[in-house]
Design an enzyme around this catalytic site. Sequence first.
Site, PDB file in Angstrom:
ATOM      1  CG  ASP A  10      -2.069   0.884   1.190  1.00 34.09           C
ATOM      2  OD1 ASP A  10      -2.365   1.561  -0.257  1.00 34.09           O
ATOM      3  OD2 ASP A  10      -2.789   1.133   2.059  1.00 34.09           O
ATOM      4  CG  LEU A  52       9.080 -16.940  -3.941  1.00 36.12           C
ATOM      5  CD1 LEU A  52       8.958 -17.158  -2.389  1.00 36.12           C
ATOM      6  CD2 LEU A  52       9.626 -15.639  -4.384  1.00 36.12           C
ATOM      7  CG  HIS A  89      -0.394   2.259  -9.166  1.00 33.10           C
ATOM      8  ND1 HIS A  89      -0.741   1.735  -7.942  1.00 33.10           N
ATOM      9  CD2 HIS A  89      -1.507   2.817  -9.649  1.00 33.10           C
ATOM     10  CE1 HIS A  89      -1.801   2.219  -7.397  1.00 33.10           C
ATOM     11  NE2 HIS A  89      -2.275   2.943  -8.412  1.00 33.10           N
TER      12      HIS A  89
HETATM   13  C1  IPE Z   1      -5.533  -2.953  -0.287  1.00 34.61           C
HETATM   14  O1  IPE Z   1      -5.123  -1.607  -0.444  1.00 34.61           O
HETATM   15  C2  IPE Z   1      -5.323  -3.639  -1.519  1.00 34.61           C
HETATM   16  C3  IPE Z   1      -4.161  -3.559  -2.170  1.00 34.61           C
HETATM   17  C4  IPE Z   1      -2.812  -3.162  -1.843  1.00 34.61           C
HETATM   18  C5  IPE Z   1      -4.037  -4.261  -3.333  1.00 34.61           C
HETATM   19  P1  IPE Z   1      -6.170  -0.359  -0.500  1.00 34.61           P
HETATM   20  O2  IPE Z   1      -5.486   0.688  -0.579  1.00 34.61           O
HETATM   21  O3  IPE Z   1      -7.050  -0.754  -1.525  1.00 34.61           O
HETATM   22  O4  IPE Z   1      -6.931  -0.463   0.754  1.00 34.61           O
HETATM   23  P2  IPE Z   1      -8.166   0.157   1.541  1.00 34.61           P
HETATM   24  O5  IPE Z   1      -9.241   0.207   0.566  1.00 34.61           O
HETATM   25  O6  IPE Z   1      -7.582   1.602   1.723  1.00 34.61           O
HETATM   26  O7  IPE Z   1      -8.152  -0.308   2.979  1.00 34.61           O
HETATM   27  C1  IPE Z   2      -1.755   0.073  -3.412  1.00 38.12           C
HETATM   28  O1  IPE Z   2      -1.596   1.308  -3.495  1.00 38.12           O
HETATM   29  C2  IPE Z   2      -2.110  -0.447  -4.473  1.00 38.12           C
HETATM   30  C3  IPE Z   2      -3.302  -0.970  -5.136  1.00 38.12           C
HETATM   31  C4  IPE Z   2      -4.326  -0.755  -4.166  1.00 38.12           C
HETATM   32  C5  IPE Z   2      -3.392  -1.232  -6.601  1.00 38.12           C
HETATM   33  P1  IPE Z   2      -2.635   2.403  -3.210  1.00 38.12           P
HETATM   34  O2  IPE Z   2      -2.974   2.913  -4.722  1.00 38.12           O
HETATM   35  O3  IPE Z   2      -3.732   2.104  -2.608  1.00 38.12           O
HETATM   36  O4  IPE Z   2      -1.891   3.693  -2.661  1.00 38.12           O
HETATM   37  P2  IPE Z   2      -2.602   4.984  -1.635  1.00 38.12           P
HETATM   38  O5  IPE Z   2      -3.063   4.095  -0.505  1.00 38.12           O
HETATM   39  O6  IPE Z   2      -3.569   5.601  -2.409  1.00 38.12           O
HETATM   40  O7  IPE Z   2      -1.113   5.521  -1.231  1.00 38.12           O
HETATM   41 MG    MG Z   3      -4.090   2.211  -0.455  1.00 42.00          MG
END
Ligand code: IPE
Ligand code: IPE
Ligand code: MG
Length: 255
Positions: free
Chosen positions: A24, A135, A41
């Site tokens: 995240d 792995l 990303h």
């Molecule tokens: C969780 O991250 C899913 C992934 C990392 C793929 P999100 O950023 O979507 O989670 P929430 O919705 O903030 O909890």
């Molecule tokens: C996690 O990073 C990746 C996915 C959920 C695809 P985020 O896109 O949720 O990043 P933040 O939380 O907005 O910084």
């Molecule tokens: Mg996020």
Amino acid sequence: MSDDASIELTTDNGNPRHIAIIMDGNGRWAQKRLLPRFLGHQAGVRTVRKIVDYCVKENIKVLSLFAFSSENWRRPPAEVNLLMKLFMSTLQKEIDKLDRNNIKLLCIGNKADFSPALQAKIAEGEAQTTHNTGLTLIIAANYGGHWDICHATQQVLDKILTGQLVTGIITEQLIEQHLSTAGLPEPDLFIRTGGEQRVSNFLLWQLAYTEFYFTPTLWPDFGQESLGEAIESFKRRQRRFGQTGEQVLHPSHSS
Ligand code: IPE
Ligand code: IPE
Ligand code: MG
């Protein structure tokens, strides 16, 4: 959870056998730099490569990465589209490399919602690497823990209805055998980057006795050193699985 849960929990050097990561913070990493979220990303994929390399080097058996949750479809369509394209292009670029490194790819989640081309690429990657013995790399995409448990239960029901399974009892083992991670050890260490302290519908069943590690580091900034720190934190913990600390230290005094 079976009674022998404490057996063979880690590799010989005390490393976790299975590490599960919620990657995240990509969006915030980009926004902090006044860049479009998508570049976060892309930067996140570079971190994935480093973390996979580290796990291979450290002989970790299973690495599970949460790439796209069943809730992430709620994002703006443009971001969802770019994420799907990034998933496809990353698979195209990386499958041969995974194969050369003896990595077995397994994608978990409801693949039926992906485009036919993406579904085919995933199937190709899994088939090409299926006999690899190093792995196991699990990519959770369109994955949700609720979905996994429902899907497992549905499979059990289907088997009962078609006579492939004769039972009146739903056991934990029966559910486990039908989860998307069937046959693999449950995560020993769960890591979430990006500062949030929640599970966001990741491996709900499988995380029952996992050690949790939260870090404010945003995923693109998370490196091999950061993973090393998380593993060190894991090694300092005492896993009790319901027992007392004394029982864990002196198994012979258990009775
Ligand atoms: C969780 O991250 C899913 C992934 C990392 C793929 P999100 O950023 O979507 O989670 P929430 O919705 O903030 O909890
Ligand atoms: C996690 O990073 C990746 C996915 C959920 C695809 P985020 O896109 O949720 O990043 P933040 O939380 O907005 O910084
Ligand atoms: Mg996020």
